[in-house]
Design a protein around this motif. Structure first.
Motif: not given
Length: 304
Positions: A4-6, A177-180, A209-210
């Motif tokens: 992941t890169t933000i 998993g992402g929605m939870r 999702v991350q």
């Protein structure tokens, strides 16, 4: 490992670096037993309003124990042996967290300081709908709210984290998993806390999702000006999203610096090893073996 890169966040125009919201001073947490274990040793840190504070280290180093102690969620045999925790409320009042009785502690949690627990499926009640879990939180802390107000607030927080309000009627097993994880974040921000502690919020999620979850966290922080304590073993990820980072090794904070300072040159050898424990996507094949995990395992014993 995460890819992941933000995008680096822009400095806040309304932020005040000296505006402390939480102060932890000389905190020590011990697990009692035949051979007592000091899980957190003399930890001190100051969290500023509106910042993302990263807490990094390998599994078992004391990150979650420190977070639980700050929130007074630890249970026997864990106990706080020394130290103080002070919450600096927006009203100008300082709150001695360790001095709160049970009733005041209940009122303090979630309204002033909330937590997103590791493993959203385990944190959510599997036999209760999302609507009921959000409603129960609001009714416990704001009993004067009407049913219409509760529904409106529940829909609002789900919308903020990118979940369709129609999911209020869903049960945890009906969500991805992402929605939870997004629902857990919505619950944590339900009462507009000033500090949100996130314990490995992207663990077990795929990298796409991350990335979405991390973007939501940064966006919400910018909109609502709450402080975030982000706990993870993934130091490269923290370098992308954090203002300051504390590195823990065997219960101690061994380095505390800004993300830019760590990029420029970490001071502690353990921090340097963490920074090199992820393989580069470019360069010679042997570089990772010479500077990465193989050396870290042996050096930890020496540094401890």
């Amino acid at each position: 490992m995460t890819a992941t890169t933000i995008t680096a966040r822009t400095p806040r125009s309304d932020g005040h670096p000296s505006d402390a919201v939480l102060t932890v001073d000389d905190l020590t947490v011990v697990y009692d037993g035949e051979q007592p274990l000091t899980a957190v040793k003399n930890a001190s840190l100051t969290l500023h309003r509106g910042e993302v504070f990263g807490l990094a280290g390998e599994s078992g180093c004391g990150k979650t124990t420190l977070a639980y102690a700050v929130n007074r969620l630890h249970r026997p045999p864990a106990r706080i042996a020394t130290g103080s925790i002070t919450f600096h409320d927006r009203s100008g009042t300082d709150i001695d967290v360790l001095g709160l009785d049970e009733a005041r502690l209940r009122a303090f949690r979630w309204s002033k300081l909330s937590m997103v627990f590791q493993g959203a499926m385990n944190a959510l009640n599997p036999v209760t709908s999302v609507r009921a879990q959000l409603r129960d939180t609001l009714m416990a802390h704001r009993p004067g709210m009407t049913r219409a107000e509760i529904r409106a607030r529940s829909e609002e927080v789900l919308t903020r984290v990118g979940v369709d309000p129609a999911r209020l009627s869903s049960y945890p097993h009906e969500l991805s998993g992402g929605m939870r994880q997004r629902v857990m974040i919505a619950m944590a921000m339900l009462l507009e806390p000033q500090v949100m502690i996130m314990d490995e919020p992207t663990t077990a999620l795929d990298v796409v999702v991350q990335r979405e979850i991390l973007r939501e966290i940064v966006r919400l922080r910018d909109e609502l000006n709450f402080a975030v304590v982000f706990i993870t073993h993934d130091l490269p990820l923290l370098l992308e999203i954090s203002d300051r980072i504390a590195v823990m090794l065997r219960g101690e904070i061994v380095e505390l610096a800004t993300a830019d300072q760590l990029r420029a040159g970490a001071q502690h050898p353990y921090t340097r090893k963490l920074l090199h424990s992820f393989p580069s996507l470019s360069g010679e094949r042997g570089a990772f073996i010479r500077t990465g995990v193989d050396e870290t395992a042996s050096d930890i014993e020496e540094w401890a």
